[in-house]
Design a protein around this motif. Sequence first.
Motif, PDB file in Angstrom:
ATOM      1  N   ASP A   1      -5.216  51.410 -32.079  1.00 33.61           N
ATOM      2  CA  ASP A   1      -4.643  51.963 -30.843  1.00 33.61           C
ATOM      3  C   ASP A   1      -3.191  51.510 -30.673  1.00 33.61           C
ATOM      4  O   ASP A   1      -2.330  52.295 -30.242  1.00 33.61           O
ATOM      5  CB  ASP A   1      -5.465  51.527 -29.627  1.00 33.61           C
ATOM      6  N   TRP A   2      -2.920  50.247 -31.009  1.00 31.70           N
ATOM      7  CA  TRP A   2      -1.553  49.719 -30.906  1.00 31.70           C
ATOM      8  C   TRP A   2      -0.629  50.484 -31.849  1.00 31.70           C
ATOM      9  O   TRP A   2       0.470  50.890 -31.474  1.00 31.70           O
ATOM     10  CB  TRP A   2      -1.539  48.223 -31.229  1.00 31.70           C
ATOM     11  N   ILE A   3      -1.078  50.693 -33.086  1.00 32.66           N
ATOM     12  CA  ILE A   3      -0.267  51.418 -34.068  1.00 32.66           C
ATOM     13  C   ILE A   3      -0.027  52.854 -33.598  1.00 32.66           C
ATOM     14  O   ILE A   3       1.098  53.371 -33.691  1.00 32.66           O
ATOM     15  CB  ILE A   3      -0.946  51.401 -35.447  1.00 32.66           C
ATOM     16  N   ALA A   4      -1.066  53.503 -33.085  1.00 31.80           N
ATOM     17  CA  ALA A   4      -0.915  54.882 -32.613  1.00 31.80           C
ATOM     18  C   ALA A   4       0.098  54.952 -31.465  1.00 31.80           C
ATOM     19  O   ALA A   4       0.921  55.883 -31.404  1.00 31.80           O
ATOM     20  CB  ALA A   4      -2.269  55.426 -32.161  1.00 31.80           C
ATOM     21  N   GLU A   5       0.051  53.970 -30.576  1.00 28.17           N
ATOM     22  CA  GLU A   5       1.007  53.936 -29.461  1.00 28.17           C
ATOM     23  C   GLU A   5       2.435  53.749 -29.976  1.00 28.17           C
ATOM     24  O   GLU A   5       3.367  54.420 -29.508  1.00 28.17           O
ATOM     25  CB  GLU A   5       0.643  52.812 -28.495  1.00 28.17           C
ATOM     26  N   GLN A   6       2.590  52.847 -30.957  1.00 30.20           N
ATOM     27  CA  GLN A   6       3.922  52.617 -31.515  1.00 30.20           C
ATOM     28  C   GLN A   6       4.454  53.847 -32.242  1.00 30.20           C
ATOM     29  O   GLN A   6       5.650  54.141 -32.188  1.00 30.20           O
ATOM     30  CB  GLN A   6       3.893  51.415 -32.471  1.00 30.20           C
ATOM     31  N   ARG A   7       3.577  54.555 -32.915  1.00 26.14           N
ATOM     32  CA  ARG A   7       4.005  55.780 -33.596  1.00 26.14           C
ATOM     33  C   ARG A   7       4.526  56.808 -32.586  1.00 26.14           C
ATOM     34  O   ARG A   7       5.420  57.597 -32.900  1.00 26.14           O
ATOM     35  CB  ARG A   7       2.850  56.373 -34.408  1.00 26.14           C
ATOM     36  N   GLU A   8       3.938  56.823 -31.400  1.00 21.79           N
ATOM     37  CA  GLU A   8       4.409  57.736 -30.362  1.00 21.79           C
ATOM     38  C   GLU A   8       5.763  57.299 -29.799  1.00 21.79           C
ATOM     39  O   GLU A   8       6.610  58.127 -29.461  1.00 21.79           O
ATOM     40  CB  GLU A   8       3.381  57.804 -29.222  1.00 21.79           C
ATOM     41  N   LEU A   9       5.959  55.971 -29.714  1.00 21.35           N
ATOM     42  CA  LEU A   9       7.159  55.444 -29.082  1.00 21.35           C
ATOM     43  C   LEU A   9       8.365  55.401 -30.007  1.00 21.35           C
ATOM     44  O   LEU A   9       9.502  55.571 -29.567  1.00 21.35           O
ATOM     45  CB  LEU A   9       6.896  54.018 -28.551  1.00 21.35           C
ATOM     46  N   LYS A  10       8.110  55.169 -31.298  1.00 15.16           N
ATOM     47  CA  LYS A  10       9.212  54.985 -32.243  1.00 15.16           C
ATOM     48  C   LYS A  10       9.635  56.318 -32.847  1.00 15.16           C
ATOM     49  O   LYS A  10       8.843  57.234 -33.019  1.00 15.16           O
ATOM     50  CB  LYS A  10       8.798  54.038 -33.378  1.00 15.16           C
ATOM     51  N   ASP A  11      10.886  56.379 -33.200  1.00  7.10           N
ATOM     52  CA  ASP A  11      11.416  57.541 -33.916  1.00  7.10           C
ATOM     53  C   ASP A  11      11.225  57.279 -35.401  1.00  7.10           C
ATOM     54  O   ASP A  11      12.054  56.638 -36.051  1.00  7.10           O
ATOM     55  CB  ASP A  11      12.897  57.729 -33.581  1.00  7.10           C
TER      56      ASP A  11
END
Length: 208
Positions: free
Chosen positions: A191-201
């Motif tokens: 879930d953390w990785i998925a959230e970061q993928r959404e936030l990062k370019d």
Amino acid sequence: MIDLKLLAQGAKEVGFEGDQEQIDTRITDIIASLGSQEAFESWLGGNFYNLDSFRRALEEEILAAEMVSSITAAVPRTSEQNHARHILVATQDEAENLRTRILAGEEFGKIAQEFSIDAITRPVSGDLGWFPEGYLLWPEVNLVLSELAPGELSQVIQTELGYHLVELLERGEHQLDYDAWLFLQEKAVQDWIAEQRELKDIQTFIEP
């Protein structure tokens, strides 16, 4: 590779730093396992590294591991869980018939012991124990369970194994068993990785 970089970057953002002594120790261990400095240098070249790039790769791996440890350490040992039992049979007609019998007053556990083809849960009257949402191997059953109220019997649920009847016995805060705790730790990381993928370019470059 992207996930590793996201984890390493996240570790730096919360204050972790690469442990240079740990990197030195890892390199010393690799040299010892390969037999010589010359063999190590040959190994670096064969894997498209030089010493600096390999040290950076080791640092990234160590930072990612620190971030995973930080995420998983925040997962509590108790969680809201379901306590349920199920019956698994081979055909929809049989499942519908058994559901009718249960709704007419026959005891779920006795029917599970007599008819269920799940060899693991059949001896315990179909009892699946306590488990967090999403834990079961059958996504279709997980989805239905999330919508049931305690004491409610499901409709017939088809999965790749056959046809299930599920009864939710209880729902509430409960101690996690070890496997369920590991499941929630893994989910927390994903879930953390998925959230970061959404936030990062995130941009991927492919060399010609």
